[in-house]
Design a protein around this motif. Structure first.
Motif, PDB file in Angstrom:
ATOM      1  N   TYR A 145       1.110  -0.877   0.127  1.00  0.00           N
ATOM      2  CA  TYR A 145       0.140  -0.054   0.155  1.00  0.00           C
ATOM      3  C   TYR A 145       0.776   1.495  -0.265  1.00  0.00           C
ATOM      4  O   TYR A 145       1.872   1.415   0.830  1.00  0.00           O
ATOM      5  CB  TYR A 145      -0.885   0.038   1.012  1.00  0.00           C
ATOM      6  CG  TYR A 145      -1.861   0.847   1.499  1.00  0.00           C
ATOM      7  CD1 TYR A 145      -3.135   1.454   0.762  1.00  0.00           C
ATOM      8  CD2 TYR A 145      -1.685   1.878   2.792  1.00  0.00           C
ATOM      9  CE1 TYR A 145      -3.767   2.141   1.816  1.00  0.00           C
ATOM     10  CE2 TYR A 145      -2.434   3.263   3.060  1.00  0.00           C
ATOM     11  CZ  TYR A 145      -3.821   2.992   2.716  1.00  0.00           C
ATOM     12  OH  TYR A 145      -3.892   4.073   3.118  1.00  0.00           O
ATOM     13  N   CYS A 146       0.910   2.106  -0.609  1.00  0.00           N
ATOM     14  CA  CYS A 146       1.506   2.883  -1.370  1.00  0.00           C
ATOM     15  C   CYS A 146       0.515   4.364  -1.387  1.00  0.00           C
ATOM     16  O   CYS A 146       0.373   5.416  -1.987  1.00  0.00           O
ATOM     17  CB  CYS A 146       2.645   2.984  -2.919  1.00  0.00           C
ATOM     18  SG  CYS A 146       3.174   1.096  -3.096  1.00  0.00           S
ATOM     19  N   LEU A 147       1.515   5.179   0.071  1.00  0.00           N
ATOM     20  CA  LEU A 147       0.485   6.228   0.257  1.00  0.00           C
ATOM     21  C   LEU A 147       1.141   7.237   0.631  1.00  0.00           C
ATOM     22  O   LEU A 147       1.618   8.159   0.642  1.00  0.00           O
ATOM     23  CB  LEU A 147      -0.732   6.053   1.713  1.00  0.00           C
ATOM     24  CG  LEU A 147      -1.401   7.496   1.877  1.00  0.00           C
ATOM     25  CD1 LEU A 147      -2.880   7.844   1.268  1.00  0.00           C
ATOM     26  CD2 LEU A 147      -2.270   6.931   2.997  1.00  0.00           C
ATOM     27  N   ILE A 181       7.543   1.477   2.589  1.00  0.00           N
ATOM     28  CA  ILE A 181       6.362   0.819   2.035  1.00  0.00           C
ATOM     29  C   ILE A 181       6.719  -0.455   2.544  1.00  0.00           C
ATOM     30  O   ILE A 181       7.633  -1.119   2.060  1.00  0.00           O
ATOM     31  CB  ILE A 181       6.214   1.090   0.479  1.00  0.00           C
ATOM     32  CG1 ILE A 181       6.339   2.330   0.201  1.00  0.00           C
ATOM     33  CG2 ILE A 181       5.194   0.442  -0.024  1.00  0.00           C
ATOM     34  CD1 ILE A 181       5.217   3.431   1.085  1.00  0.00           C
ATOM     35  N   THR A 233      10.811  -3.033   4.595  1.00  0.00           N
ATOM     36  CA  THR A 233      10.186  -2.260   4.587  1.00  0.00           C
ATOM     37  C   THR A 233      11.337  -1.185   3.767  1.00  0.00           C
ATOM     38  O   THR A 233      12.391  -1.079   3.800  1.00  0.00           O
ATOM     39  CB  THR A 233      10.436  -0.867   6.248  1.00  0.00           C
ATOM     40  OG1 THR A 233      10.024  -2.118   6.479  1.00  0.00           O
ATOM     41  CG2 THR A 233       9.423   0.158   5.660  1.00  0.00           C
TER      42      THR A 233
END
Ligand code: FAD
Length: 404
Positions: A145-147, A181, A233
């Motif tokens: 999930y890349c926010l 991430i 990460t």
């Protein structure tokens, strides 16, 4: 139908004790599921705990694959997408039991089943769900999930990643930088948030990732972290990454809503993910306190040690009770909403949203209890608690991330 307490109502409404769900109310199926997950964790994860402190990312991936083979990644996925379609309580239960041995697996599991998969099950089109969800549910593919971006953390809607529509209107080109991430090092599908033109709100996209054919995607090195050392990460860089228009999630400008709703469900699951870590620290601390003799007396006989163990058990009991009580209320609201005509997707989103207060309080309280619990665990072990030879120091380091 029982009289359920609506979101926040526990403050103002009297609740009959028979309407409060607790772990003693688990169905036979839920108890069997809890035992199966705990057996898996004891055998495959807890027994190899030191490996997770050596940045063994491949081992975390291997565990995730095994969890997929046993169906543990598919509990919340509806049956039509090859999941088990179990209810909210069972989802929380699996999240609880799978997360206790190491934060590395807890994070990989949470990022994959929660924010990596859920945006598609909750907001995807039928075609998107058919294409991605069964493979994510089985562990054939993993999600990320890349926010977050270097300049956009808590203020998640301020990201600079851009999505530019092609002249023929058939694809977007995504460019930008994401950081922190989880699962980046082994994921196959990314949920990416980017801004189209000068839109007020970001938009969500499903972006497949194949390192053999990277499509403008490059990964940074693994971050060197205080804890959860074998959870991958990384930074993720997008350089004109081509994403077909049919990969947009929901509608243009809906990304912020998707991101926030995914995180809302994540709060109660994060509380659950802290519970078994506490149980394991408490069990190890009791065992050690009974065995360790000082002043010709097991240290468990000393009042100060008893007080620590009592506080640890009290907080764990309170967190567990609150988490399962709220989970059952959420599950019932989802069921009621479905009987009122909501689709499963709408019912789940609205059901959880109604309990945003409980989810937020549980996230804060249980993550703080876990930090206190692991800290007292070190104290009970004395000098040995500070050593890598005992499971206390890694539990303490792993606990820290849950409070951020
Ligand atoms: C191990 C790890 C894994 C992660 N995994 C992912 C992932 O998979 N995907 C992803 O997108 N992101 C991920 N993140 C990013 C995480 O979501 C962010 O770290 C988090 O949102 C906080 O953003 P920040 O680090 O930029 O902190 P900042 O937003 O810079 O906050 C710094 C401090 O300021 C405080 N603060 C900020 N705003 C306010 C305010 N309005 N009022 C008062 N205080 C405020 C914060 O609470 C915090 O204490 C991960 C982070 C870590 C460390």
């Amino acid at each position: 139908m029982e009289n359920i307490t609506r979101g926040g109502q526990f403050l103002v409404k009297e609740t009959a004790c028979e309407d409060v769900f607790s772990p003693e109310d688990f169905s036979e199926e839920q108890q069997m599921m809890a035992e199966a997950v705990t057996d898996f964790v004891d055998r495959e994860i807890w027994a190899h705990k030191p490996r997770f402190e050596t940045k063994d990312f491949a081992f975390t991936e291997e565990i995730m694959r095994k969890a997929g083979e046993l169906g543990f990644l598919s509990v919340a996925v509806p049956e039509q997408y090859e999941g088990m379609g179990m209810g909210f309580v069972s989802t929380v239960l699996v999240c609880d039991r799978i997360s206790g041995a190491t934060g590395s697996v807890a994070t990989a599991f949470g990022a994959h089943t929660g924010i990596g998969t859920m945006p598609i099950t909750l907001y995807g089109t039928e075609e998107q769900k058919q294409k991605y969800v069964p493979k994510l549910a089985s562990g054939e593919w993993f999600g990320a999930y890349c926010l977050t971006e270097p300049g956009a953390g808590s203020d998640a809607n301020s990201g600079k990643t851009k999505a530019v529509l092609s002249e023929d209107g058939s694809y977007y080109k995504i460019s930008g930088q994401k950081m922190w991430i989880s699962n980046a090092g082994f994921c196959n599908v990314m949920i990416v948030f980017a801004r189209i033109e000068e839109d007020k709100n970001i938009t969500g996209f499903i972006v497949p990732f194949d390192p053999e054919n990277p499509n403008g995607i490059t990964l940074g090195e693994e971050e060197h972290k205080l804890g959860i050392r074998s959870s991958s990460t990384r930074q993720v860089f997008f350089n004109d990454t081509v994403v077909p228009v049919e990969n947009m999630l929901s509608e243009r400008g809906n990304g912020f809503k998707i991101a926030m709703n995914a995180l809302n469900v994540g709060r109660i699951k994060l509380a659950a993910a802290c519970l078994d870590a506490q149980r394991r620290v408490i069990s190890e601390s009791i065992k050690y306190a009974n065995e360790r003799v000082q002043f010709k007396t097991p240290i468990s006989s000393f009042g100060a040690i008893k007080k620590k163990l009592a506080d640890m058990a009290t907080n764990c009991y309170a967190g567990e009770s609150g988490t399962y009580r709220a989970s059952r209320d959420i599950e019932r609201r989802i069921q009621i909403r479905e009987t009122e005509g909501n689709s499963h997707q709408e019912a789940e989103l609205k059901g959880v949203e109604e309990y945003a207060i409980e989810c937020a309080m549980l996230k804060v309280a249980v993550s703080e209890h876990t930090q206190d619990c692991t800290d007292e665990g070190i104290q009970i072990f004395g000098g040995m608690g500070f050593s890598e030879e005992t499971p206390m120091e890694s539990a303490w380091r792993d606990a820290r991330i849950s409070r951020i």
